[in-house]
Design an enzyme around this catalytic site. Structure first.
Site, short mmCIF file in Angstrom:
data_model
loop_
_atom_site.label_atom_id
_atom_site.label_comp_id
_atom_site.label_asym_id
_atom_site.label_seq_id
_atom_site.Cartn_x
_atom_site.Cartn_y
_atom_site.Cartn_z
N ASP A 102 0.29 -1.52 -0.09
CA ASP A 102 -0.17 -0.04 -0.32
C ASP A 102 1.12 0.97 -0.19
O ASP A 102 1.86 0.94 0.64
CB ASP A 102 -1.02 0.64 1.30
CG ASP A 102 -2.02 0.61 1.15
OD1 ASP A 102 -2.81 0.22 1.25
OD2 ASP A 102 -1.80 2.33 1.19
N THR A 140 -14.68 -3.32 -7.32
CA THR A 140 -15.67 -2.26 -7.44
C THR A 140 -15.71 -1.73 -8.63
O THR A 140 -15.64 -0.48 -8.40
CB THR A 140 -16.97 -2.51 -6.29
OG1 THR A 140 -17.36 -2.64 -5.51
CG2 THR A 140 -18.48 -1.83 -6.56
N GLU A 197 -15.86 -9.05 -5.06
CA GLU A 197 -15.53 -9.81 -3.21
C GLU A 197 -16.65 -9.40 -3.27
O GLU A 197 -17.58 -7.87 -3.36
CB GLU A 197 -14.55 -8.18 -3.10
CG GLU A 197 -14.42 -8.83 -1.44
CD GLU A 197 -14.12 -10.01 -1.27
OE1 GLU A 197 -13.04 -11.07 -1.46
OE2 GLU A 197 -15.49 -10.86 -0.29
N ASN A 202 -25.32 -4.94 -5.15
CA ASN A 202 -25.36 -4.10 -4.66
C ASN A 202 -26.26 -3.19 -5.04
O ASN A 202 -27.33 -2.74 -4.17
CB ASN A 202 -23.64 -2.87 -4.90
CG ASN A 202 -23.11 -3.65 -3.73
OD1 ASN A 202 -23.57 -4.78 -3.37
ND2 ASN A 202 -21.94 -2.97 -3.08
N LEU A 223 -34.86 -5.52 4.86
CA LEU A 223 -36.43 -4.80 4.24
C LEU A 223 -36.20 -4.60 6.13
O LEU A 223 -37.52 -4.61 6.34
CB LEU A 223 -37.26 -5.75 4.48
CG LEU A 223 -37.34 -6.81 2.82
CD1 LEU A 223 -38.83 -7.26 2.51
CD2 LEU A 223 -37.31 -6.01 2.24
N CYS A 242 -19.82 1.75 0.45
CA CYS A 242 -20.41 0.51 -1.48
C CYS A 242 -21.97 0.98 -1.39
O CYS A 242 -21.00 1.80 -3.08
CB CYS A 242 -20.00 -0.31 -0.92
SG CYS A 242 -18.55 -1.33 -0.61
N LYS A 279 -23.42 1.27 10.20
CA LYS A 279 -23.79 -0.04 11.03
C LYS A 279 -22.99 -0.53 11.80
O LYS A 279 -21.68 0.22 11.68
CB LYS A 279 -23.68 -0.82 9.54
CG LYS A 279 -21.81 -1.24 9.34
CD LYS A 279 -22.22 -2.49 7.50
CE LYS A 279 -22.21 -3.51 8.48
NZ LYS A 279 -22.39 -4.85 7.16
N ARG A 321 -18.06 6.90 6.62
CA ARG A 321 -18.61 7.03 5.02
C ARG A 321 -20.04 6.83 4.79
O ARG A 321 -19.99 6.27 5.12
CB ARG A 321 -17.49 6.29 4.13
CG ARG A 321 -15.91 6.80 3.85
CD ARG A 321 -15.23 5.81 3.11
NE ARG A 321 -15.57 4.12 3.82
CZ ARG A 321 -15.37 2.93 3.03
NH1 ARG A 321 -14.64 2.82 1.35
NH2 ARG A 321 -15.55 2.19 3.52
C1 UDX Z 1 -22.42 -4.17 1.00
C2 UDX Z 1 -22.77 -4.75 0.52
O1 UDX Z 1 -23.89 -6.06 1.52
C3 UDX Z 1 -21.37 -6.20 0.27
O2 UDX Z 1 -22.06 -7.28 -0.14
C4 UDX Z 1 -20.78 -5.51 -0.60
O3 UDX Z 1 -19.51 -6.16 -0.57
C5 UDX Z 1 -20.29 -4.21 -0.43
O4 UDX Z 1 -20.94 -3.94 0.46
P1 UDX Z 1 -21.67 -3.31 3.52
O5 UDX Z 1 -21.77 -1.95 2.92
O6 UDX Z 1 -20.85 -3.25 4.22
O7 UDX Z 1 -21.83 -3.94 2.30
O8 UDX Z 1 -23.26 -2.52 4.76
P2 UDX Z 1 -24.28 -3.67 4.50
O9 UDX Z 1 -24.52 -4.74 5.60
O10 UDX Z 1 -24.49 -3.62 3.05
O11 UDX Z 1 -25.54 -2.29 4.68
C6 UDX Z 1 -25.28 -1.23 4.02
C7 UDX Z 1 -25.85 -0.33 4.27
O12 UDX Z 1 -27.54 -0.90 4.16
C8 UDX Z 1 -25.42 0.34 6.28
O13 UDX Z 1 -26.19 1.53 6.43
C9 UDX Z 1 -26.95 -0.72 6.92
O14 UDX Z 1 -27.03 0.15 7.42
C10 UDX Z 1 -28.10 -0.68 5.35
N1 UDX Z 1 -28.66 -1.12 5.79
C11 UDX Z 1 -29.17 -2.75 5.29
C12 UDX Z 1 -30.74 -1.10 6.00
O15 UDX Z 1 -31.39 0.23 6.00
N2 UDX Z 1 -31.64 -1.90 5.94
C13 UDX Z 1 -31.67 -3.53 5.58
O16 UDX Z 1 -32.54 -3.87 5.89
C14 UDX Z 1 -30.24 -3.48 5.45
#
Ligand code: UDX
Length: 437
Positions: free
Chosen positions: A30, A121, A148, A212, A254, A264, A327, A334
């Site tokens: 890196d 991505t 990924e 996504n 949901l 992402c 989360k 971010r």
């Molecule tokens: C996401 C994809 O899930 C993953 O497969 C990909 O590789 C990268 O992007 P991530 O960004 O870690 O992963 O978070 P994810 O668990 O998908 O949650 C994304 C956002 O959606 C969070 O802010 C979460 O709070 C929100 N969310 C998720 C909701 O508001 N409601 C839900 O039911 C699920």
């Protein structure tokens, strides 16, 4: 196998550690000296459950090293590209600077038959463009796209036991020489039953952006239902339970609330729309603009609801925001909806205190004007209203009876619809969820 991993952020650091765990000899590369110094001492530069203990375990084996020197890639058979593709400033498209720089930097160190594996991505079309560069440098080397799908907070287990492996090779054929090499890299996951699909380059790139986009659409769908539920006096959580029992729909993703954020989903759906536009297929993705709009509307809705909860006034109200990360089980802020809501409330005159078990340092860097308090009891003390915006376990476990004495007013807005409304109301709280009566 000897493996290099270029880019040691969320994706690369976890990937490097997991590849070493599987028995490979790995060098992580890196440009960020601080990150490399930390990783070299088995310190995770970000919070990810299980990562630091994994780094310590594999460090003891001597199979994992980190450096800022790209020449260390020389001698590896497989080179993973794991750098970020953030949103361009002021535009929807993805910024490809880091991917392009990583591949260009790697080219001089390629040997015959090497495999360059893109994991970032990227906009569809990138793999074929980079494959040409790789071929021009070393005509027997190959470029594969192997997206990924890891989720932050579950990154280690998602990498060690992926729910699928996708290999995008130039001719889309099982017989492509890179397929056998990647099968060896992922031998452990494959033998544990992870399915794998071989596709052409563009399909493999689209698998990630489509996945996504689907997840984002699912979240915005239920948040749109939350808006209707609010208007109709219905309960979106029960609605989600009921429609989720249809296994064609499924209950996962949901959960209505303050919407999606993170590094992402938001930027990936925007980059996808931008790329479709370049390809002349923009009409196909106009619905993603609505997905984005529904998502952003959640944030203003929570600000308005907070005003309602506080008796139609925000000015001078002491609001405690529980959660800053996008989360739980992450210190990533971010595009965090929680922080964006906290900042909007402060702009409208509320006196906002933000607390979070892990993300306060990152939050303070992004929004230095907000007030932060790491201690949960102190953060809550004297509050006129609590806003639960990131569903950390300790906030799920809050006891409404125990808290009643420390706040100025018993008001709570549950931005993730995770608390037991009846219990909080029984303890004398004014409880509001999102899309619930
Ligand atoms: C996401 C994809 O899930 C993953 O497969 C990909 O590789 C990268 O992007 P991530 O960004 O870690 O992963 O978070 P994810 O668990 O998908 O949650 C994304 C956002 O959606 C969070 O802010 C979460 O709070 C929100 N969310 C998720 C909701 O508001 N409601 C839900 O039911 C699920």
């Amino acid at each position: 196998m000897r493996i290099s991993v270029i880019g040691c952020g969320y994706l690369g650091a976890v990937h490097a550690a997991c590849m070493a765990k599987l028995g490979h000899d790995v060098v992580g590369i890196d440009v960020d000296e601080r990150k490399i110094a930390e990783l070299s001492q088995a310190i995770a530069p970000f919070y990810e459950p299980g990562l630091e203990s994994l780094l310590r375990d594999v460090q003891d084996t001597g199979r994992l090293s980190f450096t800022t020197d790209m020449s260390a890639a020389s001698g590896s058979e497989v080179h993973f590209i794991c750098v970020g593709t953030p949103q361009k400033k002021g535009e929807n498209g993805a910024d490809m600077t880091f991917v392009d720089a990583a591949v260009l930097g790697l080219l001089p160190y390629l040997s015959p038959e090497n495999i360059v594996v893109g994991k970032s991505t990227v906009p569809v079309g990138t793999a074929s463009r980079l494959a040409d560069l790789v071929k021009a440098q070393e005509h027997t080397a190959h470029l594969v796209w192997n997206p990924e799908f890891l989720r932050e907070g579950h990154a280690v287990s998602d990498t060690l036991s992926p729910d699928r492996l996708v290999y995008g090779v130039s001719d889309g054929s099982e017989d492509h020489p890179a397929v056998a090499v990647l099968d060896e890299v992922y031998a452990s996951a494959l033998s544990n039953g992870s399915p794998r699909l071989v596709t052409d380059h563009p399909t493999s790139e689209l698998v990630k952006t489509a996945a996504n986009s689907f997840l984002a659409t699912k979240i915005s769908f239920i948040n749109a239902m939350a808006e209707v539920c609010e208007a109709a006096g219905a309960d979106v959580t029960l609605l989600a339970d009921a429609i989720g029992m249809d296994d064609r729909i499924g209950r996962k993703f949901l959960n209505a609330g303050i919407g999606f954020g993170g590094g992402c989903l938001p930027k990936d759906i925007r980059a996808f729309m931008a790329r479709a536009g370049e390809l002349g297929a923009d009409q196909a993705l106009t619905f993603l603009r609505e997905v984005d709009a529904i998502n952003m509307r959640r944030r203003s809705r929570v600000v308005e609801l907070t005003r309602e909860v506080c008796g139609d006034i925000l000015l001078g109200q002491r609001i405690t925001v529980l959660g800053a990360a996008f989360k739980p089980e992450s210190d990533d802020v971010r595009d965090s909806p929680a922080l964006s809501i906290a900042a909007q409330l402060q702009l409208q005159g509320a006196v906002v205190t933000v607390t979070d078990p892990k993300a306060l340092t990152n939050a303070a860097r992004r929004f230095p004007e907000l007030h932060y308090e790491a201690d949960l009891d102190r953060a809550i003390s004297g509050a006129d209203a609590l806003l639960l915006l990131t569903e950390w376990q300790q906030y799920r476990d809050l006891d409404p009876y125990a808290l009643a004495g420390s706040v100025a007013s018993r008001r709570i807005l549950d931005g993730r619809n995770i608390l037991d409304a009846a219990k909080w109301r029984a303890a004398g709280w004014s409880y509001r969820g999102l899309g619930r009566p």
